[in-house]
Design an enzyme around this catalytic site. Structure first.
Site, PDB file in Angstrom:
ATOM      1  N   ASP A 107       1.198  -1.270  -0.085  1.00 44.62           N
ATOM      2  CA  ASP A 107       0.111   0.117   0.142  1.00 44.62           C
ATOM      3  C   ASP A 107       0.824   1.254  -0.171  1.00 44.62           C
ATOM      4  O   ASP A 107       2.158   1.208   0.189  1.00 44.62           O
ATOM      5  CB  ASP A 107      -0.647   0.247   1.517  1.00 44.62           C
TER       6      ASP A 107
ATOM      7  N   HIS B 204       1.793   3.056  -9.446  1.00 46.17           N
ATOM      8  CA  HIS B 204       2.058   1.741  -9.384  1.00 46.17           C
ATOM      9  C   HIS B 204       2.602   0.877 -10.266  1.00 46.17           C
ATOM     10  O   HIS B 204       4.052   0.000 -10.072  1.00 46.17           O
ATOM     11  CB  HIS B 204       0.914   1.549  -9.614  1.00 46.17           C
TER      12      HIS B 204
ATOM     13  N   LEU C 154      10.831 -20.523  -4.946  1.00 47.58           N
ATOM     14  CA  LEU C 154       9.636 -19.496  -3.676  1.00 47.58           C
ATOM     15  C   LEU C 154       8.548 -19.597  -4.966  1.00 47.58           C
ATOM     16  O   LEU C 154       8.614 -20.096  -5.665  1.00 47.58           O
ATOM     17  CB  LEU C 154       9.958 -18.135  -3.877  1.00 47.58           C
TER      18      LEU C 154
END
Ligand code: IPE
Ligand code: IPE
Ligand code: MG
Length: 251
Positions: A21, A38, A132
């Site tokens: 955020d 973004h 991962l």
């Protein structure tokens, strides 16, 4: 169930879940459009993925778009959709080279077809990776996830495949979009807000919560290190007493 031996924190969390955020505020502080935030956010996501892979974290879940984010201005929503497409095109070869698996959770059928195709391709191309696991939560909501799991179990009861007694927390867990992943041990939210915003509600029942004011585009490997260090210093009791936990860890 968590045994007494597993209580208390290992040095590295198995599963880290992040609410990324602060992109909009990062951009506003620079007099840039929110979209610029973004874009920089994608770079921060790449850094977080690399840092988690290096640290030996098993799974990293990133909240990219919530089921509530459709309420944003149309322009912002469509530029986010475009950004997801370009980010996937650009990042997938790097993920493959680093043996990283990518998968998506959330109601993807609401996305533009082109994005759905890129998502499917990315999942197929990285499916064999053994390193991962990166999980991107997109058009995801914790309540949606619990509701779709409940519906799935209800269908199986209706078909006679499952008895009512078999509707247990474990069965619901296996019907969630995160089936097969360990629950998040460490939850990080950047951007200074102290809320869950309908993220992994069920799965985070026992996650350690970590909040930082750092805005997501500014999030670096050192910030992840700080979060992991805070996690390692916490005593996870899972309902037991502190004495029980220290006895178990010294046994
Ligand atoms: C998070 O940053 C990214 C998404 C929700 C897509 P925000 O866009 O929420 O940034 P702020 O909270 O407005 O600063
Ligand atoms: C949560 O951030 C969703 C994502 C990071 C994708 P928001 O910025 O949308 O959360 P609220 O609305 O402030 O709670
Ligand atoms: Mg926000």
């Amino acid at each position: 169930m968590v045994s007494a031996i597993e209580a208390t924190s290992p040095p590295v969390p198995r599963h880290v879940a992040i609410i990324m955020d602060g992109n909009g505020r990062w951009a506003r502080a620079r007099h840039l459009p929110r979209t610029a935030g973004h874009k920089r956010g994608v770079e921060a996501a790449r850094r977080a993925i690399e840092a988690c892979a290096q640290r030996g974290v098993e799974a990293l879940t990133l909240f990219a778009f919530s089921s509530e984010n459709w309420k944003r201005p149309d322009e912002e929503v469509s530029s986010l959709m475009q950004l997801f497409v370009t980010a996937l095109e650009r990042e997938v070869p790097r993920l493959m080279a680093n043996d990283i698996q990518l998968r998506f959770i959330g109601a993807r059928e609401a996305f533009p077809v082109r994005l759905q195709q890129r998502i499917a391709e990315a999942e197929t191309r990285t499916a064999g990776a053994t390193g991962l696991k990166v999980v991107v939560a997109a058009n995801y909501g914790g309540r949606w996830d619990i509701a779709q799991a409940a519906r799935h179990l209800a269908e199986r009861v209706q078909n006679g495949e499952l008895t009512l007694d078999a509707v247990t927390p474990e069965a619901l867990d296996q019907a969630l979009s995160t089936a097969g992943l360990p629950d998040p041990d460490l939850f990080i939210r950047t951007g200074g807000e102290h809320r869950m915003s309908n993220f992994l509600l069920w799965q985070m029942a026992y996650a350690e919560l970590y909040f930082t004011d750092v805005l997501w585009p500014d999030f670096e490997a050192c910030h992840l290190e700080a979060a992991i260090a805070a996690f390692s210093g916490r005593e996870r009791r899972f309902g037991m007493t502190g004495d029980q936990v220290s006895e178990a860890s010294h046994a």
